[in-house]
Design a protein around this motif. Sequence first.
Motif, mmCIF file in Angstrom:
data_model
loop_
_atom_site.group_PDB
_atom_site.id
_atom_site.type_symbol
_atom_site.label_atom_id
_atom_site.label_comp_id
_atom_site.label_asym_id
_atom_site.label_seq_id
_atom_site.Cartn_x
_atom_site.Cartn_y
_atom_site.Cartn_z
ATOM 1 N N ASP B 197 -28.526 12.656 2.116
ATOM 2 C CA ASP B 197 -28.257 12.547 3.551
ATOM 3 C C ASP B 197 -27.904 11.118 3.944
ATOM 4 O O ASP B 197 -27.386 10.869 5.017
ATOM 5 N N ASP B 198 -28.235 10.189 3.071
ATOM 6 C CA ASP B 198 -27.960 8.774 3.319
ATOM 7 C C ASP B 198 -26.804 8.282 2.435
ATOM 8 O O ASP B 198 -26.633 7.072 2.239
ATOM 9 N N ASP B 199 -26.053 9.238 1.851
ATOM 10 C CA ASP B 199 -24.882 8.880 1.045
ATOM 11 C C ASP B 199 -25.219 8.117 -0.220
ATOM 12 O O ASP B 199 -24.457 7.246 -0.653
ATOM 13 N N ARG B 200 -26.371 8.412 -0.800
ATOM 14 C CA ARG B 200 -26.729 7.751 -2.054
ATOM 15 C C ARG B 200 -26.915 8.816 -3.130
ATOM 16 O O ARG B 200 -26.971 9.998 -2.843
ATOM 17 N N THR B 201 -27.020 8.376 -4.393
ATOM 18 C CA THR B 201 -27.174 9.325 -5.497
ATOM 19 C C THR B 201 -28.656 9.544 -5.791
ATOM 20 O O THR B 201 -29.492 8.687 -5.503
ATOM 21 N N PRO B 202 -29.004 10.695 -6.378
ATOM 22 C CA PRO B 202 -30.402 10.985 -6.693
ATOM 23 C C PRO B 202 -31.021 9.939 -7.625
ATOM 24 O O PRO B 202 -30.322 9.294 -8.406
ATOM 25 N N ALA B 203 -32.349 9.819 -7.528
ATOM 26 C CA ALA B 203 -33.059 8.778 -8.279
ATOM 27 C C ALA B 203 -32.918 8.965 -9.790
ATOM 28 O O ALA B 203 -32.806 7.980 -10.535
ATOM 29 N N CYS B 204 -32.894 10.223 -10.261
ATOM 30 C CA CYS B 204 -32.807 10.459 -11.708
ATOM 31 C C CYS B 204 -31.478 9.953 -12.250
ATOM 32 O O CYS B 204 -31.406 9.354 -13.336
ATOM 33 N N VAL B 205 -30.414 10.183 -11.482
ATOM 34 C CA VAL B 205 -29.082 9.747 -11.918
ATOM 35 C C VAL B 205 -29.023 8.219 -11.942
ATOM 36 O O VAL B 205 -28.516 7.612 -12.886
ATOM 37 N N GLU B 206 -29.592 7.631 -10.894
ATOM 38 C CA GLU B 206 -29.611 6.175 -10.824
ATOM 39 C C GLU B 206 -30.385 5.588 -12.009
ATOM 40 O O GLU B 206 -29.933 4.644 -12.655
ATOM 41 N N SER B 207 -31.541 6.191 -12.320
ATOM 42 C CA SER B 207 -32.353 5.689 -13.440
ATOM 43 C C SER B 207 -31.642 5.890 -14.772
ATOM 44 O O SER B 207 -31.697 5.035 -15.649
ATOM 45 N N CYS B 208 -30.988 7.055 -14.910
ATOM 46 C CA CYS B 208 -30.289 7.359 -16.165
ATOM 47 C C CYS B 208 -29.165 6.342 -16.394
ATOM 48 O O CYS B 208 -28.948 5.878 -17.509
ATOM 49 N N ASN B 209 -28.481 5.996 -15.317
ATOM 50 C CA ASN B 209 -27.402 5.024 -15.450
ATOM 51 C C ASN B 209 -27.924 3.626 -15.745
ATOM 52 O O ASN B 209 -27.307 2.870 -16.488
ATOM 53 N N ARG B 210 -29.079 3.288 -15.157
ATOM 54 C CA ARG B 210 -29.592 1.931 -15.298
ATOM 55 C C ARG B 210 -30.420 1.768 -16.583
ATOM 56 O O ARG B 210 -30.222 0.840 -17.348
ATOM 57 N N ASP B 211 -31.380 2.705 -16.784
ATOM 58 C CA ASP B 211 -32.318 2.530 -17.891
ATOM 59 C C ASP B 211 -32.045 3.474 -19.055
ATOM 60 O O ASP B 211 -32.615 3.325 -20.125
ATOM 61 N N GLY B 212 -31.227 4.510 -18.815
ATOM 62 C CA GLY B 212 -30.988 5.497 -19.861
ATOM 63 C C GLY B 212 -29.603 5.348 -20.454
ATOM 64 O O GLY B 212 -29.123 4.234 -20.674
ATOM 65 N N ASN B 213 -28.943 6.485 -20.668
ATOM 66 C CA ASN B 213 -27.669 6.460 -21.381
ATOM 67 C C ASN B 213 -26.482 6.932 -20.551
ATOM 68 O O ASN B 213 -25.449 7.301 -21.097
ATOM 69 N N GLY B 214 -26.663 6.944 -19.246
ATOM 70 C CA GLY B 214 -25.559 7.339 -18.378
ATOM 71 C C GLY B 214 -25.094 8.762 -18.637
ATOM 72 O O GLY B 214 -23.902 9.045 -18.641
ATOM 73 N N ALA B 215 -26.066 9.673 -18.846
ATOM 74 C CA ALA B 215 -25.719 11.043 -19.198
ATOM 75 C C ALA B 215 -25.537 11.938 -17.985
ATOM 76 O O ALA B 215 -25.115 13.079 -18.116
ATOM 77 N N MET B 216 -25.873 11.438 -16.783
ATOM 78 C CA MET B 216 -25.862 12.304 -15.598
ATOM 79 C C MET B 216 -24.806 11.848 -14.601
ATOM 80 O O MET B 216 -24.664 10.663 -14.326
ATOM 81 N N VAL B 217 -24.079 12.824 -14.064
ATOM 82 C CA VAL B 217 -23.105 12.536 -13.007
ATOM 83 C C VAL B 217 -23.480 13.391 -11.808
ATOM 84 O O VAL B 217 -23.718 14.592 -11.931
ATOM 85 N N PHE B 218 -23.536 12.754 -10.643
ATOM 86 C CA PHE B 218 -23.829 13.477 -9.412
ATOM 87 C C PHE B 218 -22.573 13.522 -8.556
ATOM 88 O O PHE B 218 -21.783 12.580 -8.556
ATOM 89 N N GLY B 219 -22.366 14.610 -7.850
ATOM 90 C CA GLY B 219 -21.217 14.640 -6.950
ATOM 91 C C GLY B 219 -21.050 15.977 -6.265
ATOM 92 O O GLY B 219 -21.895 16.868 -6.373
ATOM 93 N N ASP B 220 -19.919 16.084 -5.572
ATOM 94 C CA ASP B 220 -19.609 17.269 -4.788
ATOM 95 C C ASP B 220 -18.724 18.192 -5.611
ATOM 96 O O ASP B 220 -17.565 17.882 -5.886
#
Lengths: 156, 255
Positions: B197-220
């Motif tokens: 609702d605030d135009d941001r991505t879910p926390a899991c995706v953010e964590s995966c991109n930052r601390d993990g392997n960038g395996a998750m993509v969020f979108g419409d």
Amino acid sequence: MSAGRLILLGVCMVTALVSANTPAAADAPVFPRGKGEQCVEPTQIMRKNHMEFLVHQRDDTVYQGVRTTKHSLKNCVDCHVQKNSAGQFIPIDAPGQFCQSCHEFASVKLDCFECHATMPDEGHAKLGNIPGNMESGAATLTAHAFSKKPFNDAAQ
Amino acid sequence: MNLSSESKQPAKQPDGQRRRLLAGVAGAVSLGSVGGGFSLIELALAKSEDETISSLNRWGLLIDTAKCASGCDACVKGCSTEHNLDGFDRPETDAQWIRKLEVTDRQTGHVSSLPMLCQHCEDPPCVDVCPTGASFRREDGIVLVDKHICIGCRYCVMACPYKARSFVHESLHNQKSYSPRGKGTVESCTLCVHRIDDDRTPACVESCNRDGNGAMVFGDLNDADSQIAQTMRDTPSRQIREDLGLNTGVRYQNL
């Protein structure tokens, strides 16, 4: 208008008259003022109708994604929460605090805070949306979880 | 509905990042790639806080199991931190909105690692069975529990094929303001609806991109120009338990 509504209206009017005309009774609740000059609605309206505003806002937020803060519970807490002498937030449902004092006086069980946060997020730990702060936030949380200290202690 | 028909729907509303990008350049871009009937200026506007959600969007996740590493739980940690899912050190009853699974192909022995969470179905079994209407699907595809009317019967916990739902057994005291949780109600992944609702991505995706392997993509999924829709159009992906025909909002690649 049904009989029930008439009675309710009567009770509301009497309550309004009593609260408007009598000075604070000896046993009336005493609670800290919120921030700023005035509430989001006139005080008398808030006293009578705050629950209506909250329910309306709640459904708009849960089902429609409306995130305005004017009538949100979060806004109530942010404005009316107090800090103790150590600078820590006191839960708003703690005895003597804004929400609890009035509901206790009116013998109304306050169950919002069985689920909702009783203080602004920074009261628990600075986490989440701040990049690079995840580790320290998790550490703070873990430390709190292991300390087994109820947040109500802050009220003392 | 199959994947190809989904990704071929016309561009309707870009995802958050794109909205912001467009907001800056809206005046300068031609309408050519957007298609008739929509004004780019309207598309460019991010959802304001008093705006209601729309069924023009369908939010989803695409998870690449080839990138998701065994032993990495960045998404799980990100979720726990975001929603204060502390737990009581009782794994059998503690809330779990996202968990890591290792799945083995019995024929070949190949092991895949993947995060399992609410799949945000188009036809959610949890909504079908809910006796009070507390389990519901938001217009933009996010499946939620209205805890104000949840009676804690846990039919939905039984009905969910993905074991995505948890029940809160004990009193809680340290909820986040944007993530109310309480004893006696059922809960599950909200797709970080407060962030969406605030135009941001879910926390899991953010964590995966930052601390993990960038395996998750969020979108419409409904926006043909979004990264998630384009990837799903160009490369194969699948639903878990696709035989149930639930049309999940969470899809997996290389599985």
